[in-house]
Structures are given as structure tokens and as C-alpha cells.
Motif scaffolding. Structure first.
Motif: not given
Length: 196
Positions: A118-124, A130-139
Motif C-alpha cells: 500500500a502507498y500514499h502520495c504526500v504533498a508538502s 496533504a496525504v492522498s488516499r491509500r492505494v493498494a497495489v497487487r502484481a
């Protein structure tokens, strides 16, 4: 910063002239305040990553992220637990536009901490974060060898035994069990009409 100054040249002022001078001063002050408020702005996302990203090891995936603010925000990525999502050579990197690239990879390069995470994008910026929504990745790893397992079940004679087909987690969502083989030659398929 704008400075508003009013000069009164006559000692004797009419009531209307005084009200006009006060209104001009108030208007100038409001405009200066509005410009000041527009100068500084905390980060606001223009584009956030999706909630989920499923991808193949042969394609990879780009997780978009962009934000605006004043001053312009810096973008970075973090894992679901808040740790920095550092570059992993050939597998994970941040693009110049702030998006996160999970590059195509060979089956032997699969890493759960990169490809099933899981990842979040962070803008500062200096105003805030600001922290983005959580994105769950699956390969999904194409052409990777796997084997489904059926384990022995113990049951009292005369009772029903339930066998489960255990499929490895990395392909589980991409595999559908359509039947069973007994002694590698007799195919057992579900009877939909009988509910079995």
C-alpha cells in the motif's frame, strides 16, 4: 504588499467626502488582504492515485499524483505504514512529474514489499502537508510456476469430508477452480443443477 494612503488636503471635510475616503481605504485594505491570502496556499491534490491498482509483471503500473499550492508543493511517496517509499533499482521509482512507477519485472524479481503493498502520495510545502488516499497495489506474475495443494482431511466414517483447493496468494484472485481430478484421470466437475 500594497499600502493605501489617503491625503486630506482641506481642513474642512464634508460628510460624503469622509465616507468616500473611508470606503476607499477599506477597499484597498481588503484587496491587499485578498492578495496576501492568495500568495500562500497549502497543497491541494489535482490528481490522486486510485484506491486499487492491479497489474501484470509484464506491464508495470504508474500511480499518478499531482498537487498545486503556493509555494509549489514537493511530492514524495510513503508506504502504507508511513515509511518512505525509497527507490528500489529497476522496480520502484518516482517520476519527475511526481507519479510512482512500478516498472515491469521478471518473476524472480517479485518483491511483496514493492508489488503487493500500500502507498500514499504526500504533498508538502511551507504552509502544510496533504496525504492522498491509500492505494493498494497487487502484481500478478505471468508465467510464474505455482501448484495448487489439497491437504489430507480427517473425518469419521460415514460423515462428509470437505476438501479445499489451496492456491498460492500471488495468483489466488486470478485462478478459478473449475473441477477436480481423481487419480489424474477422472475429472470431477460441480453439478450446478443439483447445487453440488
Amino acid at each position: 504588499m500594497t499600502t493605501a494612503t489617503a491625503f486630506v488636503t482641506k481642513e474642512r471635510r464634508s460628510g460624503a467626502a469622509m465616507r468616500t475616503a473611508v470606503a476607499v481605504l477599506l477597499l484597498a485594505a481588503a484587496c491587499a488582504g485578498a492578495r496576501l491570502a492568495a500568495v500562500l496556499q497549502g497543497p491541494v491534490f489535482l490528481q490522486e492515485p486510485p484506491h486499487r491498482a492491479d497489474f501484470s509483471n509484464s506491464t508495470g503500473v504508474v500511480l499518478p499524483c499531482s498537487a498545486h499550492g503556493n509555494p509549489a508543493p514537493a511530492l514524495r511517496w510513503q508506504t502504507g505504514d508511513g515509511a518512505p517509499a525509497l527507490e528500489v533499482a529497476g522496480l520502484r521509482s518516482v517520476l519527475p512529474n511526481g507519479s510512482l512507477l512500478l516498472a515491469p519485472f521478471s518473476p524472480r524479481q517479485f518483491r511483496p514489499d514493492v508489488h503487493t503493498a500500500a502507498y500514499h502520495c504526500v504533498a508538502s510545502n511551507s504552509v502544510g502537508t496533504a496525504v492522498s488516499r491509500r492505494v493498494a497495489v497487487r502484481a500478478a506474475v505471468a508465467k510464474q510456476q505455482y501448484e495448487a495443494q489439497v491437504y489430507d482431511e480427517y473425518v469419521v466414517a460415514g460423515n462428509t469430508a470437505v476438501f479445499r483447493c489451496h492456491v498460492p496468494a500471488f495468483v489466488r484472485d486470478h485462478v478459478t477452480v473449475t473441477g477436480w481430478l481423481r487419480a489424474r484421470s477422472q475429472r470431477i466437475t460441480p453439478d450446478v443443477s443439483a447445487g453440488k
